[in-house]
Scaffold this active site. Structure first.
Site, PDB file in Angstrom:
ATOM      1  N   LYS A 165       0.837  -1.197   0.000  1.00 23.81           N
ATOM      2  CA  LYS A 165       0.000   0.000   0.000  1.00 23.81           C
ATOM      3  C   LYS A 165       0.883   1.263   0.000  1.00 23.81           C
ATOM      4  O   LYS A 165       0.644   2.214  -0.732  1.00 23.81           O
ATOM      5  CB  LYS A 165      -0.888   0.020   1.247  1.00 23.81           C
ATOM      6  CG  LYS A 165      -1.821  -1.190   1.349  1.00 23.81           C
ATOM      7  CD  LYS A 165      -2.535  -1.191   2.685  1.00 23.81           C
ATOM      8  CE  LYS A 165      -3.405  -2.425   2.882  1.00 23.81           C
ATOM      9  NZ  LYS A 165      -4.456  -2.642   1.914  1.00 23.81           N
ATOM     10  N   GLU A 253      -9.146  -5.056   1.035  1.00 14.83           N
ATOM     11  CA  GLU A 253      -8.617  -6.404   0.758  1.00 14.83           C
ATOM     12  C   GLU A 253      -9.025  -7.265   1.947  1.00 14.83           C
ATOM     13  O   GLU A 253      -8.470  -7.109   3.037  1.00 14.83           O
ATOM     14  CB  GLU A 253      -7.092  -6.356   0.595  1.00 14.83           C
ATOM     15  CG  GLU A 253      -6.605  -5.414  -0.501  1.00 14.83           C
ATOM     16  CD  GLU A 253      -6.951  -5.900  -1.900  1.00 14.83           C
ATOM     17  OE1 GLU A 253      -7.340  -7.074  -2.055  1.00 14.83           O
ATOM     18  OE2 GLU A 253      -6.854  -5.094  -2.845  1.00 14.83           O
ATOM     19  N   CYS A 287      -4.649 -14.980   3.728  1.00 14.84           N
ATOM     20  CA  CYS A 287      -5.986 -14.750   3.161  1.00 14.84           C
ATOM     21  C   CYS A 287      -6.228 -15.642   1.948  1.00 14.84           C
ATOM     22  O   CYS A 287      -7.355 -15.993   1.650  1.00 14.84           O
ATOM     23  CB  CYS A 287      -6.142 -13.288   2.768  1.00 14.84           C
ATOM     24  SG  CYS A 287      -4.847 -12.716   1.664  1.00 14.84           S
ATOM     25  N   GLU A 460      -4.500  -4.528  -5.255  1.00 10.84           N
ATOM     26  CA  GLU A 460      -3.116  -4.167  -4.948  1.00 10.84           C
ATOM     27  C   GLU A 460      -2.259  -4.835  -6.005  1.00 10.84           C
ATOM     28  O   GLU A 460      -2.659  -5.833  -6.599  1.00 10.84           O
ATOM     29  CB  GLU A 460      -2.723  -4.685  -3.563  1.00 10.84           C
ATOM     30  CG  GLU A 460      -3.482  -3.996  -2.455  1.00 10.84           C
ATOM     31  CD  GLU A 460      -3.165  -4.559  -1.086  1.00 10.84           C
ATOM     32  OE1 GLU A 460      -3.244  -3.800  -0.132  1.00 10.84           O
ATOM     33  OE2 GLU A 460      -2.858  -5.756  -0.992  1.00 10.84           O
TER      34      GLU A 460
HETATM   35  P1  NAD Z   1      -8.867  -7.519  11.482  1.00 16.54           P
HETATM   36  O1  NAD Z   1      -9.971  -7.168  10.576  1.00 16.54           O
HETATM   37  O2  NAD Z   1      -9.213  -7.987  12.853  1.00 16.54           O
HETATM   38  O3  NAD Z   1      -7.900  -6.244  11.700  1.00 16.54           O
HETATM   39  C1  NAD Z   1      -7.358  -5.535  10.607  1.00 16.54           C
HETATM   40  C2  NAD Z   1      -7.035  -4.103  11.027  1.00 16.54           C
HETATM   41  O4  NAD Z   1      -8.258  -3.418  11.354  1.00 16.54           O
HETATM   42  C3  NAD Z   1      -6.161  -4.006  12.264  1.00 16.54           C
HETATM   43  O5  NAD Z   1      -5.278  -2.924  12.100  1.00 16.54           O
HETATM   44  C4  NAD Z   1      -7.145  -3.732  13.387  1.00 16.54           C
HETATM   45  O6  NAD Z   1      -6.575  -3.015  14.466  1.00 16.54           O
HETATM   46  C5  NAD Z   1      -8.147  -2.846  12.660  1.00 16.54           C
HETATM   47  N1  NAD Z   1      -9.495  -2.861  13.230  1.00 16.54           N
HETATM   48  C6  NAD Z   1     -10.112  -3.863  13.907  1.00 16.54           C
HETATM   49  N2  NAD Z   1     -11.381  -3.504  14.204  1.00 16.54           N
HETATM   50  C7  NAD Z   1     -11.553  -2.254  13.701  1.00 16.54           C
HETATM   51  C8  NAD Z   1     -12.656  -1.367  13.674  1.00 16.54           C
HETATM   52  N3  NAD Z   1     -13.828  -1.673  14.216  1.00 16.54           N
HETATM   53  N4  NAD Z   1     -12.484  -0.173  13.048  1.00 16.54           N
HETATM   54  C9  NAD Z   1     -11.317   0.149  12.478  1.00 16.54           C
HETATM   55  N5  NAD Z   1     -10.236  -0.663  12.471  1.00 16.54           N
HETATM   56  C10 NAD Z   1     -10.358  -1.850  13.077  1.00 16.54           C
HETATM   57  O7  NAD Z   1      -7.961  -8.582  10.718  1.00 16.54           O
HETATM   58  P2  NAD Z   1      -6.712  -9.430  11.225  1.00 16.54           P
HETATM   59  O8  NAD Z   1      -7.162 -10.456  12.195  1.00 16.54           O
HETATM   60  O9  NAD Z   1      -5.599  -8.526  11.600  1.00 16.54           O
HETATM   61  O10 NAD Z   1      -6.279 -10.145   9.842  1.00 16.54           O
HETATM   62  C11 NAD Z   1      -6.851 -11.326   9.400  1.00 16.54           C
HETATM   63  C12 NAD Z   1      -7.896 -11.084   8.332  1.00 16.54           C
HETATM   64  O11 NAD Z   1      -7.372 -10.281   7.280  1.00 16.54           O
HETATM   65  C13 NAD Z   1      -8.327 -12.385   7.672  1.00 16.54           C
HETATM   66  O12 NAD Z   1      -9.707 -12.357   7.438  1.00 16.54           O
HETATM   67  C14 NAD Z   1      -7.553 -12.378   6.360  1.00 16.54           C
HETATM   68  O13 NAD Z   1      -8.115 -13.151   5.338  1.00 16.54           O
HETATM   69  C15 NAD Z   1      -7.579 -10.919   6.020  1.00 16.54           C
HETATM   70  N6  NAD Z   1      -6.501 -10.604   5.093  1.00 16.54           N
HETATM   71  C16 NAD Z   1      -6.814 -10.280   3.819  1.00 16.54           C
HETATM   72  C17 NAD Z   1      -5.793 -10.042   2.887  1.00 16.54           C
HETATM   73  C18 NAD Z   1      -6.097  -9.683   1.463  1.00 16.54           C
HETATM   74  O14 NAD Z   1      -5.192  -9.230   0.777  1.00 16.54           O
HETATM   75  N7  NAD Z   1      -7.313  -9.869   0.983  1.00 16.54           N
HETATM   76  C19 NAD Z   1      -4.467 -10.129   3.298  1.00 16.54           C
HETATM   77  C20 NAD Z   1      -4.188 -10.451   4.625  1.00 16.54           C
HETATM   78  C21 NAD Z   1      -5.209 -10.687   5.522  1.00 16.54           C
END
Ligand code: NAD
Length: 480
Positions: A165, A253, A287, A460
């Site tokens: 990003k 994503e 993911c 991305e």
């Molecule tokens: P998550 O959604 O719990 O957290 C992601 C980010 O969002 C973190 O920085 C967290 O602090 C923030 N966050 C959490 N709740 C929030 C809210 N209510 N408002 C604003 N920000 C908030 O995800 P995770 O557990 O860190 O990562 C795992 C998930 O991410 C899995 O579902 C995975 O598939 C996905 N993922 C997707 C990709 C992709 O490229 N599509 C890549 C990696 C991970």
């Protein structure tokens, strides 16, 4: 085993503005190492006020960077890439904090470096246009950076996801405000510091802390022109809702649920090897991980045999130990969820083959193969995100294809076959953004990567990964 001290990083600042640590106003966060369950650091987080200050700094730095020459911008990005390739200490931090094996952490840093190099080159393709499409008029289309971009990232790739990003943002001429995951603070903050050492002051400003509070501050500020998020579908949806109300564009994503289909003509050793990478890479926390494995009935017994052998051969343990091939999961809660998932499928009649249990006290889940799990529960329909392979068999391809569309996720898919052209045709029938035919790691910086439906909005990587960071101004001038 590597000798470790109890606390590796104490009193780290979770707020970095203008290339320097700042005292944040938020709570102190304890970083716990998954391999031991013990604290290895403390981070002082920031608040909405810090987030607002970060935008002030970014907006000020933007003015000079947007007019900085493309070769200069490219040189800065390449210098960051060079530092990433040499950052062995950062690789160790990534491994200790996330639980991924050390060599996977090094590979992640190399991938992050490749993103910086790729976007350094792509910046040279940004050109204004002059069009003569209406008599008496000439249209000038000026392309420039969208402005301040907000970047929010998950824990599982704490360097390469921010990189894919931040690199295009900087290449486009944007300034960045960045909120890393609370589960990867040490790694993401160290990465931010590494970038700052090459960047002009104020272009990258990091605020760790409460997600809703920080995101809210950024969505309230009209100078933030893009919100670029990677994480779970549930969180992405809630952020996208708020961004919609603020009319802030988003790239999302999100989570995946990748089908992995083994056809009867596949080389079964290759297919089992491919699945081991697609499923167990990053301890299963990817993911694009293979989520729902389908093997043709004709080759089921031989394939399961090979797969069970490989799962039994996995060596769980300390991510810093060179012999380890599977690390712990990130948190105690994640371990409990995965154990519960296996227990639920087991009691519903599935057959479970366990791999080795780690001889350590951390958050380890033994790798598992679950054969014939029921398809009507959340265990099959939701993202596993851990070292558990769910395998069913099929006789008619319609079944895995129909199953893939029982949820709206559409991120990745895999086919194993002896006929690569037929595999590519079959992949095209899956509603996913990226896939591999006999290939477990299809993503690379040069190609677009993005999910469909509940797996996200936008891309991305590739040229599409640069476009959200750009804005266009078209001017019509009389032209005789
Ligand atoms: P998550 O959604 O719990 O957290 C992601 C980010 O969002 C973190 O920085 C967290 O602090 C923030 N966050 C959490 N709740 C929030 C809210 N209510 N408002 C604003 N920000 C908030 O995800 P995770 O557990 O860190 O990562 C795992 C998930 O991410 C899995 O579902 C995975 O598939 C996905 N993922 C997707 C990709 C992709 O490229 N599509 C890549 C990696 C991970």
């Amino acid at each position: 085993m590597t000798e470790k001290g109890p606390i590796m990083h104490d009193d780290i600042s979770g707020v970095r503005l203008s290339g320097r640590p700042h005292a944040g106003d938020g709570p102190r966060y304890e970083v716990v190492e998954p391999a031991t369950g013990r604290p290895i650091g403390h981070v002082a987080t920031g608040t909405g006020r810090d987030a607002a200050r970060a935008v002030d700094v970014a907006a000020a730095a933007l003015e000079e960077w947007r007019t900085t020459s493309v070769p200069r911008r490219g040189a800065v990005l390449r210098a960051i890439a060079g530092r990433l390739r040499a950052a062995s200490g950062l690789a160790e931090t990534v491994a200790r904090e996330t639980g991924k094996c050390r060599r996977e952490a090094s590979a992640e840093l190399a991938l992050a470096a490749d993103y910086f190099d790729w976007y350094a080159g792509l910046a040279h393709t940004l050109t204004d246009q002059v069009l003569s499409v209406r008599p008496g008029l000439r249209h000038h289309v000026r392309t420039g950076p969208i402005g301040v971009a907000a970047v929010l990232t998950p824990w599982n790739f704490p360097v390469s996801i921010p990189a894919r990003k931040i690199a295009p943002a900087l290449a486009a001429g944007c300034a960045v405000v960045f909120k890393p995951s609370e589960l990867s603070l040490l790694a993401s903050l160290a990465f931010a510091e590494l970038c700052e050492s090459e960047l002009p002051e104020g272009l990258l400003n990091t605020v760790a802390g409460d997600g809703p509070e920080i995101t809210g501050a950024w969505l309230d500020d009209r100078r933030v022109r893009l919100l670029h998020f990677t994480g779970s579908t549930a969180v992405g949806r809630s952020i996208a809702r708020a961004a919609g109300a603020a009319l802030t564009p988003v790239v999302m994503e999100l989570g995946g649920r990748a089908p992995f289909i083994v056809l009867p003509d596949a080389d079964l050793d290759d297919a089992a090897d491919t699945l081991m990478v697609a499923k167990f890479r990053n301890n299963g926390a990817s993911c694009i991980a293979a989520n729902n494995v389908w093997v043709h009935e004709e080759v089921r017994a031989e394939f399961l045999n090979r797969l069970a052998g490989r799962i039994s051969a996995l060596v769980p343990g300390d991510p810093l130990d060179e012999r380890t091939t599977l690390g712990p999961v990130r948190t105690h809660e994640m371990a409990a969820r995965l154990e519960g998932l296996i227990a639920a499928l087991d009691s519903a009649g599935a057959r479970v083959h366990w791999g080795r249990r780690a001889e350590a006290s951390g958050w380890y889940v033994p790798p598992a193969l679950v054969v014939d799990p029921a398809t009507d529960g959340p265990e099959w329909r939701e993202e596993v995100f851990g070292p558990v392979a769910l395998v069913r068999s099929f006789t008619d391809l319609k079944e895995p294809i129909a199953d893939a569309s029982t949820t709206a996720h559409g991120l990745a898919g895999y086919i194993c076959t002896g006929d690569a052209a037929a595999g590519a045709k079959l992949l095209a029938r899956l509603d996913v953004g990226i896939g591999g035919v006999n290939v477990a790691t299809p993503a690379t910086p040069e190609i677009p990567f993005g999910g469909r439906g509940d797996s996200g909005i936008g891309y991305e990587g590739g040229l599409p990964g640069l476009l959200p960071f750009l804005t266009h101004q078209s001017t019509a001038v009389p032209h005789p």
